[in-house]
Design a protein around this motif. Structure first.
Motif, PDB file in Angstrom:
ATOM      1  N   MET A   1       0.802  -1.222   0.000  1.00  0.00           N
ATOM      2  CA  MET A   1       0.000   0.000   0.000  1.00  0.00           C
ATOM      3  C   MET A   1       0.838   1.277   0.000  1.00  0.00           C
ATOM      4  O   MET A   1       0.387   2.306  -0.495  1.00  0.00           O
TER       5      MET A   1
ATOM      6  N   CYS B   1       0.851   2.925   9.257  1.00  0.00           N
ATOM      7  CA  CYS B   1      -0.014   4.010   8.808  1.00  0.00           C
ATOM      8  C   CYS B   1       0.515   4.671   7.540  1.00  0.00           C
ATOM      9  O   CYS B   1       1.730   4.876   7.404  1.00  0.00           O
TER      10      CYS B   1
ATOM     11  N   ILE C   1      -4.741   5.304   6.134  1.00  0.00           N
ATOM     12  CA  ILE C   1      -4.911   3.848   6.152  1.00  0.00           C
ATOM     13  C   ILE C   1      -4.128   3.359   7.361  1.00  0.00           C
ATOM     14  O   ILE C   1      -2.913   3.554   7.439  1.00  0.00           O
TER      15      ILE C   1
ATOM     16  N   MET D   1      -7.388  -3.526   9.160  1.00  0.00           N
ATOM     17  CA  MET D   1      -7.240  -2.231   8.512  1.00  0.00           C
ATOM     18  C   MET D   1      -8.467  -1.372   8.794  1.00  0.00           C
ATOM     19  O   MET D   1      -9.592  -1.861   8.841  1.00  0.00           O
TER      20      MET D   1
ATOM     21  N   LEU E   1      -9.875   2.681   7.545  1.00  0.00           N
ATOM     22  CA  LEU E   1      -9.661   3.915   6.801  1.00  0.00           C
ATOM     23  C   LEU E   1     -10.342   5.060   7.545  1.00  0.00           C
ATOM     24  O   LEU E   1     -11.450   4.897   8.058  1.00  0.00           O
TER      25      LEU E   1
ATOM     26  N   ALA F   1     -12.395   0.437   1.258  1.00  0.00           N
ATOM     27  CA  ALA F   1     -11.916  -0.562   2.226  1.00  0.00           C
ATOM     28  C   ALA F   1     -12.147  -1.974   1.696  1.00  0.00           C
ATOM     29  O   ALA F   1     -11.269  -2.835   1.794  1.00  0.00           O
TER      30      ALA F   1
ATOM     31  N   LEU G   1      -9.586  -2.706  -0.992  1.00  0.00           N
ATOM     32  CA  LEU G   1      -8.246  -2.933  -0.446  1.00  0.00           C
ATOM     33  C   LEU G   1      -8.102  -4.311   0.182  1.00  0.00           C
ATOM     34  O   LEU G   1      -7.005  -4.863   0.224  1.00  0.00           O
TER      35      LEU G   1
END
Length: 147
Positions: free
Chosen positions: A22, A72, A88, A100, A102, A128, A131
């Motif tokens: 990410m 983060c 994130i 995770m 968001l 989300a 991801l």
């Protein structure tokens, strides 16, 4: 600033692997074919930024402004109809999974808050979801595959 948070999602990959993927937006190339072209147009990215055109919002560019390995990644809207930041957050669950969340903070004019709050929360949840679907780990191949 109005704050929106996604529900917490679990990802079946180690925190360090998810963070590594990410935190370098060039990794979006692996999922480019999953981006619905009718929803997102002009999808482009480099290591630190991503740009999309979204109807009816227009062109949005997000730039990574801070990386806190492995937990983060903070983004700032570099181009957007309204100023916002996105975080994130990643936390380990086990050695092979992480969770995770968001968080989005947007400077929404009071008169528009009622109209955009629901769609922004929905968009955050969809991001989300997307991801969690990324293949963070390379598929394992069996030694029998070569026969």
């Amino acid at each position: 600033m109005t704050k929106f948070e996604s529900s917490i999602r679990q990802i079946d990959a180690p925190q360090s692997v998810v963070y590594a993927n990410m935190s370098n937006l060039e990794n979006l190339e692996r999922v480019r074919d999953r981006v619905p072209e009718d929803k997102l147009k002009d999808f482009s990215f480099d290591r630190d930024s991503v740009t999309v055109s979204v109807d009816p919002v227009g062109r949005i560019t997000l730039r990574i402004i801070e990386r806190e390995e492995p937990k983060c990644i903070k983004f700032e809207a570099a181009e957007s109809p309204m100023p916002f930041n996105l975080w994130i957050q990643l936390l380990p669950v086990t050695e092979t999974t992480c969770k995770m969340k968001l968080t989005l903070k947007a400077d929404i004019p009071f008169m528009l808050k009622g109209m955009v709050a629901g769609p922004l929360q929905d968009a955050l949840e969809k991001i989300a979801d997307a991801l969690t679907q990324i293949p963070y780990l390379a598929p394992r191949t069996s030694h029998l595959d070569s026969y």
